[in-house]
Design a protein around this motif. Structure first.
Motif, mmCIF file in Angstrom:
data_model
loop_
_atom_site.group_PDB
_atom_site.id
_atom_site.type_symbol
_atom_site.label_atom_id
_atom_site.label_comp_id
_atom_site.label_asym_id
_atom_site.label_seq_id
_atom_site.Cartn_x
_atom_site.Cartn_y
_atom_site.Cartn_z
ATOM 1 N N PRO A 295 0.811 -1.229 0.000
ATOM 2 C CA PRO A 295 0.000 0.000 0.000
ATOM 3 C C PRO A 295 0.843 1.277 0.000
ATOM 4 N N LEU A 296 2.023 1.208 0.605
ATOM 5 C CA LEU A 296 2.865 2.412 0.647
ATOM 6 C C LEU A 296 3.387 2.755 -0.748
ATOM 7 N N THR A 316 2.721 10.862 7.324
ATOM 8 C CA THR A 316 3.189 9.696 8.088
ATOM 9 C C THR A 316 3.491 8.538 7.142
ATOM 10 N N GLN A 317 2.576 8.327 6.193
ATOM 11 C CA GLN A 317 2.782 7.220 5.256
ATOM 12 C C GLN A 317 3.989 7.487 4.367
ATOM 13 N N GLU A 320 7.016 6.778 6.325
ATOM 14 C CA GLU A 320 7.188 5.323 6.462
ATOM 15 C C GLU A 320 7.771 4.745 5.168
ATOM 16 N N GLY B 62 -2.332 2.544 8.593
ATOM 17 C CA GLY B 62 -1.774 3.815 8.111
ATOM 18 C C GLY B 62 -0.334 3.692 7.671
ATOM 19 N N LEU B 63 0.376 2.704 8.192
ATOM 20 C CA LEU B 63 1.771 2.490 7.799
ATOM 21 C C LEU B 63 1.879 1.489 6.657
ATOM 22 N N GLY B 64 0.755 1.069 6.132
ATOM 23 C CA GLY B 64 0.775 0.192 4.964
ATOM 24 C C GLY B 64 0.839 -1.280 5.294
ATOM 25 N N ARG B 80 6.336 -1.440 18.438
ATOM 26 C CA ARG B 80 6.468 -0.149 17.752
ATOM 27 C C ARG B 80 5.229 0.713 18.001
#
Lengths: 497, 302
Positions: A295-296, A316-317, A320, B62-64, B80
């Motif tokens: 997804p990122l 944030t994403q 990451e 949200g971090l995938g 984490r």
């Protein structure tokens, strides 16, 4: 606001283009009453007076000058028969000679080198000395310029402007994505402030015009890459996805070669994962760990109407995603190769394939399922990246990221440049603005228009600086532009006072 | 059934209906799935676990990360989350981590192998006054004067001043001083301090100190040797009806007696404190009283 004649004459003189054009013109038996310098002054005066780009308006502007100025500029001369004022026919004659001299022998829809140089010099001369080195960042864009000629009838190519061609522009109608028009593309490069620098006046620094049968991005490249040769280094080049989507050889590679740092929006077709290199995922102009959460890698740019919460989530994403990026550890060598390092080796993430990284604190992402058969990027400390990898999409900042978003926000200056040239209240380059056809007349007029527009921007800039200085003297902060209220703001506003 | 608990069936219904507005629908769906697998007993417990799982999922999505238990309930992800999730107080972080580990042990047991249970140390049982009296009598019955003195010194320093290990071995006769209206032991070593001795041990301890002079009260020449007290302890063991002499229990006896003198139990009961950790944090900012006050407070006045 009227611009003084002296300021316009100073621009023409400092550009040095009038004598050069004069040298290109044929020498007849009789001396021409209208000199090129005066013609250019008349053209700029007509634009300063917010008139259309008609030769009659040039003559009107010149003949409306005070008599001493008319005499000085040769608008009023003593002939054997007595005083003689410039006629329209003389204006048309000189203008025709100039455009013939600057046009290509065989028009192909691109400006001749002489015309390009003239346009560069005139526009550069409209930038005052104190702002020439104020910034190296340029926002670029193109816009449509419709020719006055009617398009050729279906099945034929005969029309009054054979250099013009069919092009696409944003549609004006509801739900209309784009529409066809017949004419040219005008591209402009506008000075923008540096990323962390003070504000600068948004002055148009370069312009070029090409027929719609040519690619406007490719037409702008030689104009920009010539700038370092003229002592103007290239810095950030802010461009939309229309430029970024071009082949790397057409846009990104030559500009990088000229020293530019690209800050551009990626075309939807160029976003996301696009293959691998030694196992590392190629995405958005960077290489990423093969175990990066999918997804990122699909992260797109933030929507324009995003709320602060959505922006924070997006940042944030993006942060990451940046942790999974293979970090660049060398500059490009002479052939464009550079080396990148695994993010776990750089202590950005924890990965079982890099045992040392597992001793890092757990505030870093951990690769939970490393590749079963680790590729080279997971077994070697570094890998070499050839220039063709990410050639099209590599840019100054990670895409998308907060830094990119803040930097790319400066690009709107290019839109403001064209909005001042398409303002129905002043100069509007819509069809009918000029009835002269062909690329050379159009380019000359547009250059004069932007040179005059630069003077308006400078005047507004000076007024704003004075105003801010007065406020500072009174102990007040500089005046900032008020945010425009949206329908949402109005709907959520409290009770009226 | 705990307060607020409606039984397993009702809890299952509550879990199935749980759709809060504070987390995304995807995170809520993940929470419902994993908590249904945990099958908590009551509604209140279900709510707490659902909230923990949903907060974790909201953060991780949200971090995938994939919203599946094997990924989100991985120890590194939970750790984490507990360290880096924004907008949580310290208390909330600890509670969430505990709850998430609880969920993970049930939903993804492969990621959390069960630890082997190991005994946990607790405070030693204090000796009763009769037992202390027995030890003193046993010390007085030792056949040799030197051993009588050393054994009495050992019991008095342990039960009268709470000294153990290195502190106990290092006390010399000259370190036992009559001062500030009582008897004080000047403790050397890592934490030098003056310790008031409980008054009923004064005479015996002073006698032992006089006998030792500049030598260690408990015997030996080098306090660094760790087996000085062992022969004494052995000689005081084996009495009829007496437990084995343990210096830690002697210290526990002193601590209990002094706490009783200070009314510590009353204070902690009134304050609602059961663990001394926060009390220690608070006392760190306070200065101890002077020696005379300590002698009076700790029952060391002559």
């Amino acid at each position: 606001m009227s611009i003084p004649l002296a300021a316009l004459e100073e621009i023409i003189d400092s550009s040095g283009i009038a004598p050069r054009i004069e040298l290109l013109l044929p020498i007849g038996v009789r001396r021409r009453q209208l000199r090129v310098r005066t013609l250019l002054a008349g053209m700029m005066l007509s634009q300063a007076g917010q008139r259309p780009a008609h030769l009659t308006r040039v003559r009107d502007a010149l003949t409306a000058l005070p008599e001493p100025d008319q005499v000085r500029l040769g608008v009023l001369e003593d002939w054997k028969t007595g005083p003689h004022q410039l006629t329209y026919r003389q204006t048309e004659r000189t203008f025709g000679l100039v455009t013939d001299a600057l046009a290509k022998d065989v028009p192909d829809g691109l400006p001749s080198p002489a015309l390009a140089r003239i346009c560069d010099n005139l526009l550069e001369a409209s930038i005052p000395g104190q702002f020439k080195d104020a910034s190296t960042s340029l926002a670029v864009d193109w816009t449509d310029v419709e020719t006055f000629s009617r398009p050729p009838s279906r099945g034929s190519s005969d029309c009054a402007d054979p250099e013009a061609s069919w092009g696409h522009r944003s549609g004006g109608g509801p739900g209309q994505d784009s529409e066809l028009f017949f004419g040219y593309y005008a591209s402009a490069a506008t000075m923008m402030r540096e990323e962390h620098g003070p504000p600068v006046p948004e002055l148009a620094r370069r312009i070029t015009v090409c027929s719609c049968r040519h690619d406007p991005a490719r037409a702008l490249v030689p104009v920009l890459t010539a700038m370092p040769g003229h002592g103007i280094p290239l810095g950030d080049v802010l461009a939309d996805s229309g430029y970024a989507h071009r082949d790397a050889e057409a846009w990104a590679i030559p500009l990088r070669g000229a020293g530019a740092q690209l800050v551009q929006d990626l075309h939807p077709s160029d976003r996301g994962p696009k293959g691998t290199h030694h196992g590392a995922i190629i995405a958005n102009g960077n290489l990423y760990c093969p175990a990066t959460p999918p997804p990122l890698l699909q992260l797109g740019p933030l929507a324009r109407d995003a709320t602060p919460e959505q922006a924070a989530t997006h940042d944030t994403q993006a942060a990451e995603l940046a942790r999974h990026k293979l970090g660049k550890i060398t500059c490009d060598d002479a052939d464009g190769y550079h080396r990148v390092m695994c993010p776990a080796v750089m202590s950005k993430i924890r990965c079982p394939l890099r045992p040392v990284s597992m001793t890092l604190t757990r505030d870093r992402p951990e690769i939970l399922t490393p590749p079963e058969h680790p590729p080279a990027c997971c077994t070697q400390q570094t890998i070499t990246v050839p220039p063709q990898t990410c050639a099209k999409t590599a840019q100054k900042h990670d895409y998308p990221s907060k830094q990119h978003r803040k930097s790319y926000a400066r690009r709107t200056g290019a839109e403001r440049t064209f909005s001042t040239a398409k303002d129905p209240a002043s100069n509007n380059i819509a069809r009918g603005w000029t009835r002269l056809m062909g690329l050379a007349p159009l380019a000359l007029w547009l250059t004069c228009l932007l040179a005059v527009r630069n003077q308006r921007i400078l005047a507004a800039w000076d007024a704003r600086q004075d105003h801010n200085a007065r406020r500072a003297a009174a102990g007040l902060p500089p005046k900032t532009r008020r945010r425009r209220k949206t329908h949402t703001d109005l709907a959520t506003a409290g009770t009226p006072p | 059934m705990p307060p607020g608990g409606d039984g397993g069936g009702l809890a299952a219904g509550y879990i199935a209906r749980w759709r809060p507005s504070s987390v995304s629908p995807q995170a809520a769906a993940f929470a419902r799935d994993v908590i249904a697998a945990v099958a908590p007993a009551g509604r209140e417990r279900s709510k707490n676990l659902l909230w923990a799982a949903a907060k974790l999922a909201d953060y991780a999505i949200g971090l995938g990360l994939d919203p599946v238990p094997e990924v989100l309930l991985h120890p590194s992800v939970i750790e984490r989350f507990a360290r880096c999730a924004p907008g949580l107080s310290g208390v909330a972080r600890r509670t969430l981590r505990t709850n998430l580990r609880f969920i993970a042990r049930r939903v993804a047991p492969a990621l959390y192998p069960q630890d082997a249970a190991l005994p946990r140390e607790r405070a030693k049982q204090p000796y009763s006054p009769a037992e202390i009296a027995g030890f003193l009598a046993l010390a007085g019955a030792q056949p040799v004067l030197s051993r009588r003195m050393r054994a009495a010194g050992l019991v008095c320093l342990g039960a009268g001043a709470g000294l153990i290990r290195g502190d106990l071995r290092a006390v010399r006769g000259t370190d036992v001083i009559c001062r500030s209206g009582g008897v004080i032991v000047a403790v050397r070593g890592a934490r030098p301090r003056a310790v008031p001795v409980l008054s009923r041990y004064h005479d015996r301890l002073l006698a032992a100190a006089r006998f030792a002079g500049t030598a260690p009260v408990c015997g030996g020449a080098d306090p660094g040797r760790r087996n000085i007290t062992t022969p004494l302890t052995r000689s005081l063991s084996g009495g009829t009806g007496l437990p084995r002499l343990d210096t830690s229990r002697l210290r526990a006896t002193w601590l209990t007696e002094v706490a009783d003198l200070l009314g510590l139990a009353t204070f902690m009961h009134a304050a609602g404190i059961t663990c001394s950790q926060r009390l220690g944090d608070l006392l760190a900012a306070l200065d101890p009283a002077d020696e005379a006050t300590a002698v009076a407070l700790l029952g060391a006045a002559r």
